[in-house]
Design an enzyme around this catalytic site. Structure first.
Site, PDB file in Angstrom:
ATOM      1  N   LEU A   1     -76.377 -25.907  52.899  1.00  0.00           N
ATOM      2  CA  LEU A   1     -76.474 -24.449  52.948  1.00  0.00           C
ATOM      3  C   LEU A   1     -76.385 -23.861  51.538  1.00  0.00           C
ATOM      4  O   LEU A   1     -77.271 -23.121  51.117  1.00  0.00           O
ATOM      5  CB  LEU A   1     -75.366 -23.877  53.830  1.00  0.00           C
ATOM      6  CG  LEU A   1     -75.242 -22.352  53.877  1.00  0.00           C
ATOM      7  CD1 LEU A   1     -76.507 -21.717  54.444  1.00  0.00           C
ATOM      8  CD2 LEU A   1     -74.018 -21.930  54.701  1.00  0.00           C
TER       9      LEU A   1
ATOM     10  N   GLU B   1     -76.405 -23.117  47.499  1.00  0.00           N
ATOM     11  CA  GLU B   1     -77.375 -23.366  46.437  1.00  0.00           C
ATOM     12  C   GLU B   1     -76.746 -22.975  45.102  1.00  0.00           C
ATOM     13  O   GLU B   1     -75.694 -22.310  45.070  1.00  0.00           O
ATOM     14  CB  GLU B   1     -78.651 -22.553  46.684  1.00  0.00           C
ATOM     15  CG  GLU B   1     -79.378 -22.967  47.956  1.00  0.00           C
ATOM     16  CD  GLU B   1     -80.686 -22.223  48.185  1.00  0.00           C
ATOM     17  OE1 GLU B   1     -81.331 -22.491  49.208  1.00  0.00           O
ATOM     18  OE2 GLU B   1     -81.052 -21.375  47.331  1.00  0.00           O
ATOM     19  N   PRO B   2     -77.371 -23.361  43.990  1.00  0.00           N
ATOM     20  CA  PRO B   2     -76.791 -23.022  42.684  1.00  0.00           C
ATOM     21  C   PRO B   2     -76.516 -21.533  42.501  1.00  0.00           C
ATOM     22  O   PRO B   2     -75.541 -21.149  41.847  1.00  0.00           O
ATOM     23  CB  PRO B   2     -77.843 -23.534  41.687  1.00  0.00           C
ATOM     24  CG  PRO B   2     -78.502 -24.663  42.389  1.00  0.00           C
ATOM     25  CD  PRO B   2     -78.547 -24.249  43.837  1.00  0.00           C
TER      26      PRO B   2
ATOM     27  N   GLY C   1     -73.704 -19.058  46.830  1.00  0.00           N
ATOM     28  CA  GLY C   1     -72.558 -19.738  47.402  1.00  0.00           C
ATOM     29  C   GLY C   1     -71.956 -18.877  48.493  1.00  0.00           C
ATOM     30  O   GLY C   1     -72.292 -18.995  49.664  1.00  0.00           O
ATOM     31  N   SER C   2     -71.075 -17.948  48.111  1.00  0.00           N
ATOM     32  CA  SER C   2     -70.502 -17.033  49.091  1.00  0.00           C
ATOM     33  C   SER C   2     -71.570 -16.144  49.721  1.00  0.00           C
ATOM     34  O   SER C   2     -71.488 -15.799  50.901  1.00  0.00           O
ATOM     35  CB  SER C   2     -69.428 -16.164  48.425  1.00  0.00           C
ATOM     36  OG  SER C   2     -68.349 -16.967  47.976  1.00  0.00           O
TER      37      SER C   2
ATOM     38  N   GLY D   1     -40.335 -34.251  40.143  1.00  0.00           N
ATOM     39  CA  GLY D   1     -40.090 -34.051  38.719  1.00  0.00           C
ATOM     40  C   GLY D   1     -41.139 -34.738  37.865  1.00  0.00           C
ATOM     41  O   GLY D   1     -42.334 -34.695  38.152  1.00  0.00           O
ATOM     42  N   GLY D   2     -40.692 -35.405  36.810  1.00  0.00           N
ATOM     43  CA  GLY D   2     -41.626 -36.072  35.911  1.00  0.00           C
ATOM     44  C   GLY D   2     -42.465 -37.120  36.612  1.00  0.00           C
ATOM     45  O   GLY D   2     -43.647 -37.305  36.289  1.00  0.00           O
TER      46      GLY D   2
ATOM     47  N   GLU E   1     -66.201 -24.275  52.548  1.00  0.00           N
ATOM     48  CA  GLU E   1     -66.391 -23.582  53.837  1.00  0.00           C
ATOM     49  C   GLU E   1     -66.079 -22.089  53.746  1.00  0.00           C
ATOM     50  O   GLU E   1     -65.581 -21.485  54.694  1.00  0.00           O
ATOM     51  CB  GLU E   1     -65.522 -24.215  54.932  1.00  0.00           C
ATOM     52  CG  GLU E   1     -65.700 -25.705  55.105  1.00  0.00           C
ATOM     53  CD  GLU E   1     -66.991 -26.090  55.793  1.00  0.00           C
ATOM     54  OE1 GLU E   1     -67.687 -25.198  56.277  1.00  0.00           O
ATOM     55  OE2 GLU E   1     -67.295 -27.282  55.831  1.00  0.00           O
TER      56      GLU E   1
ATOM     57  N   THR F   1     -64.726 -19.404  50.434  1.00  0.00           N
ATOM     58  CA  THR F   1     -63.490 -19.278  49.671  1.00  0.00           C
ATOM     59  C   THR F   1     -62.454 -18.484  50.454  1.00  0.00           C
ATOM     60  O   THR F   1     -62.778 -17.770  51.415  1.00  0.00           O
ATOM     61  CB  THR F   1     -63.743 -18.554  48.336  1.00  0.00           C
ATOM     62  OG1 THR F   1     -64.132 -17.190  48.628  1.00  0.00           O
ATOM     63  CG2 THR F   1     -64.838 -19.230  47.526  1.00  0.00           C
TER      64      THR F   1
END
Length: 391
Positions: free
Chosen positions: A133, A135-136, A139-140, A347-348, A371, A373
């Site tokens: 669906l 494309e470049p 999107g939304s 933690g670390g 799906e 944003t």
């Protein structure tokens, strides 16, 4: 270190068959998925053999009709299967969700002849699907897509254009493709079922992503791909309505996957906190950390209840679009917060690749994007509450 096997969740399942199904999924997750997840994600390896096993086990077509190879399972059960798979490895859980999304158009809008010809292989024949669906440049705003399908001699179609952010791009056996067959806007879009090996179809190199490195995401190019009219799904111009219908269900799949990732992170955090000692006692004895774990668990339970409520509405054939958007929004935000908190608990060590929580945190981020944003989900919810925006 290898991922911890998913811890059993106390589920309320409607039938003995559903309980047996979840037991099967847990067994596969513990034996075949979780032990290899960290190594394969680090190597960027897609586990195609796992999807073959899932297909052979009847797990790739669970919410669809058994007449065509599906599992006849309600969404309430199917989503809990996704949660179990995503807790073991998000690449697998999300991959099953995307495959189901790719089957949705044909299963719900195809003719009986189309369904009989294609669905058995799609649902239980070892095939893997992609949903094309985005494309470049769309999107939304999916209704502005530019991939074209032009009718030629003999009623066949030629598809030309580029789809973007396609999960399973380059490895899918079939694609559900939305293409423009008419004028501008949503009413000029039609759905097609395109074989993955069609002449003129190619994929770019997979995107280099923050997380989910084992799941290929790529642009898919259509260079005059010719398909017959019997691969058109639904009526001409009906494609956008088909796409929106699929996305409502797909958002529930993402919500369930998000809860699975969050649950895996919580399990890791609890195990670490109860085993790690500082100042002569387990760090889980300290109130500040105990409260953090309690908040994480509460968010997860709330998210699970929300997606199951939406699923039960869907199963009862009642409107569920608003609840699906709420579930996708809440569950993915929950996954992000819970994984951040899990890193903090460790933690670390949590910041290193020696423990899986740093990967969970990187993977959780994409769930707030795919799906639709989470900003789009808020728009959907608001429209149900207050109507469309005034212009």
């Amino acid at each position: 270190m290898p991922d911890r096997a998913p811890q059993p969740v106390d589920r309320q399942l409607p039938t003995d068959e559903a309980r047996d199904l979840i037991s099967l999924v847990r067994d596969i997750a513990q034996r075949e998925i979780a032990p290899k997840a960290a190594e394969e994600e680090d190597a960027g390896r897609f586990p195609r053999e796992v999807f073959t096993l899932l297909s052979e086990s009847g797990l790739l077509g669970l919410p669809y009709d058994s007449e065509y190879g599906g599992g006849d399972q309600p969404y309430e059960v199917y989503l809990q299967v996704l949660e179990e798979l995503a807790a073991a490895r998000l690449t697998v859980g999300l991959g099953v969700s995307v495959h189901s999304l790719a089957c949705h158009a044909l299963a719900n809008y195809g003719t009986k002849e189309q369904q009989a010809e294609h669905l058995p292989d799609m649902l239980g024949g070892g095939l893997l699907g992609a949903y094309c669906l985005s494309e470049p440049a769309s999107g939304s705003d999916a209704a502005s897509l530019r991939t074209k399908a032009v009718r030629g001699d003999g009623g066949s179609w030629a598809l030309t254009g580029t789809k973007a952010w396609i999960t399973h791009g380059g490895i899918a056996d079939f694609c559900t493709v939305l293409a423009r067959t008419g004028g501008e806007g949503a009413r000029g879009i039609t759905a097609f079922l395109v074989p993955g090996d069609a002449e003129g179809l190619s994929a770019a190199a997979p995107e280099k992503k923050m997380g989910m490195k084992g799941s290929p995401t790529a642009q898919v190019h259509f260079d005059g791909v010719r398909i017959s009219d019997d691969r058109r799904i639904g009526e001409e111009g009906q494609g956008f309505a088909i796409a929106l219908s699929a996305l409502d269900s797909g958002r529930l799949g993402i919500a369930a996957c998000a809860v699975g990732v969050a649950q895996a992170a919580l399990d890791e955090a609890v195990a670490y906190a109860t085993g790690r000692e500082q100042f002569g006692r387990p760090i889980a004895d300290f109130q500040g950390l105990r409260f953090m774990l309690a908040d994480m668990a509460t968010r997860i339970e709330a998210g699970r209840a929300l997606y199951l409520t939406a699923a039960r509405l869907r199963d009862a054939q009642r409107p569920f679009a608003r609840q699906a958007a709420m579930a996708k929004l809440f569950c993915t935000d929950t996954a992000m917060q819970v994984t951040i908190d899990a890193v903090q608990v460790l933690g670390g060590y949590g910041y290193t690749a020696d423990f899986p929580v740093e990967r969970y945190m990187r993977e959780a981020k994409v769930l707030q994007i795919v799906e639709g944003t989470n900003q789009i989900q808020r728009m959907v919810i608001a429209r149900h509450l207050a109507g469309p925006e005034s212009r």
